[in-house]
Design a protein around this motif. Structure first.
Motif, PDB file in Angstrom:
ATOM      1  N   THR A  54       0.831  -1.208   0.000  1.00  0.00           N
ATOM      2  CA  THR A  54       0.000   0.000   0.000  1.00  0.00           C
ATOM      3  C   THR A  54       0.861   1.252   0.000  1.00  0.00           C
ATOM      4  O   THR A  54       0.631   2.185  -0.770  1.00  0.00           O
ATOM      5  CB  THR A  54      -0.927   0.007   1.239  1.00  0.00           C
ATOM      6  OG1 THR A  54      -1.729  -1.166   1.211  1.00  0.00           O
ATOM      7  CG2 THR A  54      -1.805   1.222   1.276  1.00  0.00           C
ATOM      8  N   ARG A  55       1.861   1.263   0.857  1.00  0.00           N
ATOM      9  CA  ARG A  55       2.749   2.421   0.941  1.00  0.00           C
ATOM     10  C   ARG A  55       3.533   2.610  -0.349  1.00  0.00           C
ATOM     11  O   ARG A  55       3.707   3.720  -0.835  1.00  0.00           O
ATOM     12  CB  ARG A  55       3.698   2.283   2.115  1.00  0.00           C
ATOM     13  CG  ARG A  55       4.630   3.492   2.240  1.00  0.00           C
ATOM     14  CD  ARG A  55       5.336   3.482   3.534  1.00  0.00           C
ATOM     15  NE  ARG A  55       4.371   3.863   4.562  1.00  0.00           N
ATOM     16  CZ  ARG A  55       4.699   4.336   5.739  1.00  0.00           C
ATOM     17  NH1 ARG A  55       5.952   4.488   6.047  1.00  0.00           N
ATOM     18  NH2 ARG A  55       3.788   4.660   6.613  1.00  0.00           N
ATOM     19  N   SER A  56       3.995   1.517  -0.935  1.00  0.00           N
ATOM     20  CA  SER A  56       4.768   1.597  -2.183  1.00  0.00           C
ATOM     21  C   SER A  56       3.930   2.162  -3.319  1.00  0.00           C
ATOM     22  O   SER A  56       4.406   3.006  -4.086  1.00  0.00           O
ATOM     23  CB  SER A  56       5.301   0.212  -2.558  1.00  0.00           C
ATOM     24  OG  SER A  56       6.221  -0.234  -1.594  1.00  0.00           O
ATOM     25  N   VAL A  57       2.698   1.710  -3.428  1.00  0.00           N
ATOM     26  CA  VAL A  57       1.821   2.222  -4.487  1.00  0.00           C
ATOM     27  C   VAL A  57       1.548   3.706  -4.254  1.00  0.00           C
ATOM     28  O   VAL A  57       1.569   4.507  -5.190  1.00  0.00           O
ATOM     29  CB  VAL A  57       0.513   1.409  -4.567  1.00  0.00           C
ATOM     30  CG1 VAL A  57      -0.516   2.106  -5.446  1.00  0.00           C
ATOM     31  CG2 VAL A  57       0.794   0.011  -5.092  1.00  0.00           C
ATOM     32  N   ARG A  58       1.326   4.082  -3.011  1.00  0.00           N
ATOM     33  CA  ARG A  58       1.087   5.492  -2.702  1.00  0.00           C
ATOM     34  C   ARG A  58       2.291   6.349  -3.078  1.00  0.00           C
ATOM     35  O   ARG A  58       2.150   7.426  -3.666  1.00  0.00           O
ATOM     36  CB  ARG A  58       0.755   5.663  -1.221  1.00  0.00           C
ATOM     37  CG  ARG A  58       0.342   7.100  -0.886  1.00  0.00           C
ATOM     38  CD  ARG A  58      -0.039   7.300   0.573  1.00  0.00           C
ATOM     39  NE  ARG A  58      -0.993   6.314   1.003  1.00  0.00           N
ATOM     40  CZ  ARG A  58      -1.030   5.814   2.242  1.00  0.00           C
ATOM     41  NH1 ARG A  58      -0.161   6.218   3.142  1.00  0.00           N
ATOM     42  NH2 ARG A  58      -1.923   4.914   2.577  1.00  0.00           N
TER      43      ARG A  58
END
Length: 177
Positions: free
Chosen positions: A126-130
């Motif tokens: 999730t953090r990487s996509v954000r």
């Protein structure tokens, strides 16, 4: 292909993938480790399977709840709280197994240990996509980020078990009579 992963690392920075990879290793070992420990201490594969299965079920049931909580409260406090709770739950499971506790207690503690596993993999994705979206990455770059994260997951499950196994004791030389 290598260029796409290099671009992914430039989007994420070197720290996030390294930290999230290390955070994934305990998840890879928790089920196997509990299964082996309970099998050894109880002498029963049934008890070990029930405790390990309860751990997996606890992780499966609580995972979405942990994710929802992270969406509402933020990842850092949720991961820290889950890590602390998991440390307590795993310690209780280990102590109970070493104390040869009853199957029911081992199953309960296994479920609790599973329910408190920090969901590092999904939260890192999730953090990487954000981060990729914030940097203006297109859909192809985001797909590469997700592929990279999936690779980190798989590698942690391959490297986790061998990295935690201690080498066999060296054989004692035999005396000649």
């Amino acid at each position: 292909m290598l260029r796409m992963y290099r671009d992914t690392l430039s989007l994420l920075g070197p720290v996030l993938p390294a930290v999230s990879f290390l955070g994934r290793l305990p998840t890879a070992m928790c089920q196997l480790g509990s299964l082996l420990l309970v099998a050894e201490t109880s002498g029963s594969l049934t008890t070990a399977g029930l405790a390990g299965g309860a751990l997996a079920a606890g992780q499966t049931v609580a995972g979405p709840l942990v994710g929802r909580l992270a969406d509402r409260r933020g990842q850092r406090p949720v991961v820290l709280a889950a890590s602390l709770a998991n440390a307590v739950a795993v310690t209780a499971l280990v102590l109970a197994a070493l104390g040869q506790a009853a199957t029911g207690l081992l199953v309960l503690l296994g479920a609790l240990a599973g329910a408190t596993v920090p969901q590092v993999g999904p939260l890192a994705r999730t953090r990487s996509v954000r981060l990729a979206r914030a940097a203006g990455a297109d859909d192809r770059a985001v797909a590469t980020v997700l592929s990279f994260e999936g690779t980190l997951d798989e590698v942690s499950f391959v490297l986790g078990p061998p990295s935690s196994v201690s080498p066999p004791p060296s054989p004692t030389p035999r005396r000649r009579c």
